[in-house]
Write an enzyme that holds these catalytic residues in place. Structure first.
Site, PDB file in Angstrom:
ATOM      1  N   HIS A  10       0.822  -1.220   0.000  1.00  0.00           N
ATOM      2  CA  HIS A  10       0.000   0.000   0.000  1.00  0.00           C
ATOM      3  C   HIS A  10       0.849   1.261   0.000  1.00  0.00           C
ATOM      4  CE1 HIS A  10      -3.559  -2.418   0.389  1.00  0.00           C
ATOM      5  NE2 HIS A  10      -2.946  -3.090   1.345  1.00  0.00           N
ATOM      6  N   HIS A  47       3.981  -7.932  -2.811  1.00  0.00           N
ATOM      7  CA  HIS A  47       3.340  -8.680  -3.911  1.00  0.00           C
ATOM      8  C   HIS A  47       3.653  -7.960  -5.215  1.00  0.00           C
ATOM      9  CE1 HIS A  47      -0.764 -10.383  -5.547  1.00  0.00           C
ATOM     10  NE2 HIS A  47       0.267 -10.688  -6.304  1.00  0.00           N
ATOM     11  N   ARG A  53       0.952  -2.807 -10.572  1.00  0.00           N
ATOM     12  CA  ARG A  53       0.179  -1.618 -10.201  1.00  0.00           C
ATOM     13  C   ARG A  53       0.716  -0.927  -8.954  1.00  0.00           C
ATOM     14  NH1 ARG A  53      -5.250  -4.302  -7.800  1.00  0.00           N
ATOM     15  NH2 ARG A  53      -5.436  -5.093  -9.896  1.00  0.00           N
ATOM     16  N   GLU A  74       5.036 -12.408  -2.354  1.00  0.00           N
ATOM     17  CA  GLU A  74       3.746 -12.933  -2.828  1.00  0.00           C
ATOM     18  C   GLU A  74       3.747 -12.927  -4.336  1.00  0.00           C
ATOM     19  OE1 GLU A  74       0.452 -10.709  -1.421  1.00  0.00           O
ATOM     20  OE2 GLU A  74       0.811 -11.213   0.655  1.00  0.00           O
ATOM     21  N   GLY A 218      -1.281  -5.559   6.146  1.00  0.00           N
ATOM     22  CA  GLY A 218      -0.836  -4.403   5.382  1.00  0.00           C
ATOM     23  C   GLY A 218      -1.711  -3.189   5.563  1.00  0.00           C
TER      24      GLY A 218
HETATM   25  N1  PXP Z   1      -1.792 -11.863   2.718  1.00  0.00           N
HETATM   26  C1  PXP Z   1      -2.034 -11.931   1.379  1.00  0.00           C
HETATM   27  C2  PXP Z   1      -1.759 -13.217   0.680  1.00  0.00           C
HETATM   28  C3  PXP Z   1      -2.508 -10.811   0.663  1.00  0.00           C
HETATM   29  O1  PXP Z   1      -2.741 -10.902  -0.656  1.00  0.00           O
HETATM   30  C4  PXP Z   1      -2.718  -9.599   1.361  1.00  0.00           C
HETATM   31  C5  PXP Z   1      -3.222  -8.404   0.626  1.00  0.00           C
HETATM   32  O2  PXP Z   1      -2.304  -7.941  -0.286  1.00  0.00           O
HETATM   33  C6  PXP Z   1      -2.429  -9.564   2.745  1.00  0.00           C
HETATM   34  C7  PXP Z   1      -1.984 -10.712   3.397  1.00  0.00           C
HETATM   35  C8  PXP Z   1      -2.583  -8.320   3.550  1.00  0.00           C
HETATM   36  O3  PXP Z   1      -3.912  -7.905   3.518  1.00  0.00           O
HETATM   37  P1  PXP Z   1      -4.309  -6.496   4.144  1.00  0.00           P
HETATM   38  O4  PXP Z   1      -3.631  -5.448   3.299  1.00  0.00           O
HETATM   39  O5  PXP Z   1      -5.784  -6.458   4.020  1.00  0.00           O
HETATM   40  O6  PXP Z   1      -3.818  -6.474   5.548  1.00  0.00           O
END
Ligand code: PXP
Length: 246
Positions: A10, A47, A53, A74, A218
């Site tokens: 993010h 990721h 993006r 990821e 995240g």
């Molecule tokens: N784990 C995975 C596999 C994800 O794809 C994400 C989102 O990118 C997260 C954890 C973290 O999610 P959040 O940003 O909602 O905390």
């Protein structure tokens, strides 16, 4: 001890909204990762989506060079990203499904339907000494399939739990699903992580789920940092503006 992996995608989303294609700009995901580590995070998650993006190739390479904890990369199962991961050598990869139109990863991997390609990627990673985790819904069939792939970890998708958190009945139903999934995975020798949609409100309930080793979080952490850091940022800008003489 339950470990925290901070997902810094993010931070890159915010940078790309202003500096797309420029190869630098603020906020910097690598700086953010180092701040998370200094604050005690046990790992950094990023990721690299096919559409690039948010996180870019250069971000992940810099993370690999600069962070001192664990890099959890990821990735979708595509030939290009698999090649990239094998060169990058993260500590662990988390295989996730990816759809171009989705805002964020929406569902878990369909391990039972994609058993052979997943097995193949697991074997390539494990040969390169890279750990493997599979991001899956808390579903017994998916866990049984995950146990056949060679992956050491699963990451339980907590998105549905987060979505249903505000209703006591559905919250309990989702907690029961996560508990049954974690218990089953543990009994098959799989190690269990969890993530997606976890925040400062729902976390306490999630801690009822057994066998968790690491949470990947995240959005809520990055959001909280904006809220808690905003006052300092405004004061700093006002201090600079004080020098105006016309
Ligand atoms: N784990 C995975 C596999 C994800 O794809 C994400 C989102 O990118 C997260 C954890 C973290 O999610 P959040 O940003 O909602 O905390």
């Amino acid at each position: 001890m339950l470990k925290l992996g901070v997902n810094i995608d993010h931070v890159a989303t915010l940078r790309e909204s202003r500096y797309r294609g420029q190869g630098s700009g603020e906020p910097c995901p690598v700086k953010a990762a180092l701040t998370c580590e200094a604050a005690g995070a046990h790992g950094i998650t990023a990721h690299l989506r096919e559409d690039k993006r948010h996180i870019q190739d250069h971000d992940v390479k810099a993370l690999r060079r600069k962070i001192n904890t664990r890099l959890n990369f990821e990735m979708a199962i595509t030939a290009e990203i698999v090649r990239f991961a094998l060169k990058l050598r993260p500590d662990i990869v988390c295989l996730v499904p990816e759809k171009r139109q989705e805002v964020t990863t929406e569902g878990g991997l369909e391990v039972s339907r994609k058993l052979n390609p997943i097995k193949q990627v697991c074997s390539q990673m494990l040969k390169a000494n890279i750990g493997v985790s599979l991001f899956i819904d808390p579903d017994i069939q998916q866990i049984d399939a995950a146990a056949k792939t060679g992956a050491q970890f699963i990451e339980l998708h907590t998105g549905s739990f987060a979505e249903h958190f505000n209703n006591a009945r559905t919250r309990q139903r989702e907690l029961n699903r996560l508990t049954a999934a974690a218990t089953h995975a543990h009994s098959l020798g799989l190690r269990v992580n969890a993530g997606h949609g976890l925040n400062y409100e729902n976390l306490k309930s999630l801690l009822e789920v057994p066998h968790l080793e690491e949470l990947n979080i995240g959005h809520s952490i990055i959001s909280r940092s904006v809220e808690t850091g905003l006052s300092k940022a405004v004061k700093e800008m006002l201090r600079l503006m004080k020098g105006y003489r016309y």
